[in-house]
Motif scaffolding. Structure first.
Motif, mmCIF file in Angstrom:
data_model
loop_
_atom_site.group_PDB
_atom_site.id
_atom_site.type_symbol
_atom_site.label_atom_id
_atom_site.label_comp_id
_atom_site.label_asym_id
_atom_site.label_seq_id
_atom_site.Cartn_x
_atom_site.Cartn_y
_atom_site.Cartn_z
ATOM 1 N N ARG A 189 0.823 -1.212 0.000
ATOM 2 C CA ARG A 189 0.000 0.000 0.000
ATOM 3 C C ARG A 189 0.856 1.261 0.000
ATOM 4 O O ARG A 189 0.537 2.240 -0.685
ATOM 5 C CB ARG A 189 -0.926 -0.002 1.211
ATOM 6 N N LYS A 231 2.316 1.828 -3.512
ATOM 7 C CA LYS A 231 1.311 2.410 -4.402
ATOM 8 C C LYS A 231 1.084 3.880 -4.069
ATOM 9 O O LYS A 231 0.970 4.728 -4.973
ATOM 10 C CB LYS A 231 -0.006 1.634 -4.280
ATOM 11 N N LYS A 232 1.043 4.201 -2.785
ATOM 12 C CA LYS A 232 0.805 5.581 -2.356
ATOM 13 C C LYS A 232 1.923 6.496 -2.816
ATOM 14 O O LYS A 232 1.670 7.609 -3.309
ATOM 15 C CB LYS A 232 0.679 5.632 -0.828
ATOM 16 N N GLU A 273 1.574 7.156 -6.460
ATOM 17 C CA GLU A 273 0.469 8.097 -6.714
ATOM 18 C C GLU A 273 0.894 9.534 -6.433
ATOM 19 O O GLU A 273 0.537 10.457 -7.178
ATOM 20 C CB GLU A 273 -0.739 7.727 -5.856
#
Length: 451
Positions: free
Chosen positions: A358, A361-362, A365
Motif C-alpha cells: 500500500r 502504491k501511495k 500516486e
C-alpha cells in the motif's frame, strides 16, 4: 616482557612490509628489487618520473581535508532531475540494517552451506521482484539497468539467432551507448525505430520493420521522455512477428500504479532498481534486475537462488543456476558477469518490505500527482509540453531560453532541474517525486517566470 612476534604478525596484516620482509621475499624469488618483476615491460614505455601525487598526510590532516572538501558540496534537496536517476526518499531502516557486519560484508556465496543468510536474502529479493512484475524467473541481480538491458538483448539473440534487434529512438541515450558497446564485437545489427508526436514508439513503422525477422524488440516504458508506452498493443504486434519482447524499466517506482509488465506478454524484463532506496551518488552503484519467462531460464545470465530442504528436512537455500564462465565451461556460459550487486539487492528488498504494497502504491500516486501538477502549472503559464503522451513522474517541456539561462535562473533558488533533450531546441526534462514539495514546485515556477 618478551614480545609475541607471531601474534603481532597475525594481528597486523595490513601493516606494510618492512625492508627485512622485502629482502627475504626477494631472496626467495631470486630477484633483487620490485622492478625485476616488471622486466618484461619495454623500457621506452616506463614512466621515468615520480607520480604527481601530494605528500602523505597524518590521520588528523586527512580528516580535516575531507571536512573541507565536504563543505564544497551543494546539498540542496530541490532536485527536479531525472533522465535515469531519481531523487526518492530513503527509509532509515535501510542504513540501519546495512550497517550490520554480517550484511555489509556479505559477498559471493561460494559455499552455500556457509552462506545461508546471504542466500536467503537473495532468494527473498527474487521472490519480491517476481511478485512485483509477475515474472516467472528473477536472477539474483545485475550491475545496473543498462548492463541488464544489454544482457537481455544478448539473451534474446541466443534464443532467436536472427542477428538483429530493434531499438527505439526514445530509449535512454546512455543505455543506448552501453548496448552499442556490448553488440559491436558480436556483429548484431541495431535497427532504429522512431517515435510519434506523443513521444511513443511509431507502431505503424514498427509493423513495417517486423516484416523481416529480428531477434527482439526493445521498449522502454516510461521511456526517456517520461512517456508511458502502449505495452498492450506493442506486446501483441511483437508476439505476432515471432520476435521477443524486451522491456526496459528505469523508473521502477512506476510499477506502483502501472499494470505488471509480464501481463503484457513481456518475454524479458531489464530493470534499474535505484528508485528502491538508493541515493543518487553521482550515478552509482545502482542495481540491475533481470527477469524472464520460465522457458528461457537456461539463457538468463547471473545467478538464481532456490529453496530446498537439507538432510534433516530443514528449509535451506542453494545456488540453483550459475551459468557464468567461472562456474561452467566457457562455451556453455551465458555471460562473463562474474558478480552481482547483492548489497544493493538487499537495499531494494528492505525498501519494499518497509513501505509495503500500500505504501509503494501511495508513493507512486504522489509522484504521479505532483508531476502532473507541475505540468499543469507550465501549461497554465503558456509553456507547452514537448510530447502529448501519458506520463508518470517525468515529462519534457518547451521553454523560451537556452540551457545556460535555465541553469542560471534555477540556481538563484538552489534548484537542479531541466535536462536538455538532444534534437529539440530548448526542450527540457523535469522529474517530480515525493521529495518535491508544493512550495518547491511554486519556487521553480517563480524562478522560470521571474528569475
Amino acid at each position: 616482557m618478551q614480545r609475541d612476534t607471531a601474534s603481532i604478525e597475525n594481528n597486523m596484516k595490513y601493516i606494510p612490509l618492512t625492508e627485512e620482509d622485502k629482502r627475504k621475499m626477494f631472496e626467495e624469488m631470486g630477484i633483487i628489487s620490485i622492478s625485476s618483476l616488471f622486466s618484461d615491460i619495454p623500457e621506452e614505455i616506463l614512466l621515468k618520473r615520480k607520480l604527481n601525487l601530494p605528500p602523505a598526510l597524518s590521520e588528523k590532516e586527512i580528516v580535516s581535508l575531507i571536512k573541507r572538501t565536504f563543505k564544497e558540496n551543494d546539498l540542496t534537496e530541490r532536485i527536479f532531475l531525472g533522465g535515469g536517476a531519481y531523487f526518492h526518499f530513503i527509509p532509515s531502516t535501510i542504513n540501519y540494517l546495512l550497517e550490520r557486519g554480517e550484511i555489509y560484508t556479505s559477498y559471493t556465496p561460494y559455499q552455500p552451506e556457509m552462506s545461508q543468510g546471504l542466500l536467503q536474502a537473495m532468494f527473498e529479493f527474487q521472490s519480491v521482484m517476481s511478485d512485483l512484475t509477475h515474472a516467472d524467473i528473477t536472477n539474483a541481480s545485475m550491475y545496473d539497468g543498462a548492463s541488464a538491458l544489454a544482457e537481455a538483448i544478448l539473451m534474446g539473440e541466443r534464443i532467436n539467432k536472427k542477428g538483429k534487434v530493434v531499438l527505439p529512438k526514445n530509449l535512454n541515450p546512455q543505455y543506448r551507448e552501453v548496448i552499442e558497446t556490448y553488440l559491436k564485437p558480436r556483429n548484431i545489427e541495431i535497427i532504429d525505430i522512431g517515435f510519434t508526436e506523443e513521444g511513443r514508439i511509431d507502431i505503424e513503422k514498427l509493423k513495417s520493420i517486423l516484416k523481416e525477422e529480428v531477434s527482439s524488440v526493445v521498449v522502454q516504458s516510461p521511456n526517456y521522455f517520461g512517456v508511458i508506452e502502449d505495452l498492450n498493443k506493442l506486446g501483441k504486434i511483437i508476439k505476432d512477428s515471432g520476435a521477443l519482447f524486451i522491456l526496459s524499466i528505469i523508473e521502477a517506482l512506476s510499477l506502483g500504479i502501472i499494470k505488471p509488465p509480464f501481463d503484457f506478454g513481456v518475454d524479458i524484463l531489464a530493470m534499474e532498481g535505484q528508485s528502491f532506496g538508493m541515493p543518487l551518488s553521482f550515478g552509482g552503484p545502482y542495481l540491475g534486475i533481470l527477469q524472464t519467462k520460465k522457458e528461457y531460464v537456461r539463457q538468463i545470465p547471473g545467478r538464481i537462488v532456490g529453496e530446498t530442504v537439507d538432510k534433516n528436512g530443514k528449509r535451506c537455500f542453494v545456488m540453483t543456476l550459475r551459468p557464468r564462465e567461472q562456474d561452467i565451461r566457457r562455451e556453455k556460459a551465458t555471460s562473463n558477469i562474474c558478480s552481482n550487486h547483492a548489497l544493493k539487492a538487499l537495499v531494494a528488498l528492505v525498501y519494499l518490505a518497509t513501505v509495503g504494497p500500500r505504501g509503494f502504491k501511495k508513493i507512486a500516486e504522489i509522484n504521479y500527482k505532483k508531476a502532473h501538477y507541475l505540468a499543469k502549472r507550465f501549461n497554465d503559464e503558456g509553456f507547452k509540453l514537448t510530447f502529448s503522451g501519458p506520463f508518470f513522474n517525468e515529462f519534457a517541456v518547451n521553454l523560451p531560453f537556452d540551457e545556460n539561462e535555465l541553469r542560471e535562473k534555477l540556481s538563484l533558488v538552489d534548484i537542479y532541474g531541466g535536462i536538455p533533450i538532444e534534437g529539440y531546441k530548448n526542450s527540457y526534462l523535469f522529474a517530480v517525486t515525493e521529495m518535491n514539495s508544493l512550495e518547491d514546485i511554486e519556487l521553480l515556477m517563480c524562478a522560470i517566470l521571474e528569475g
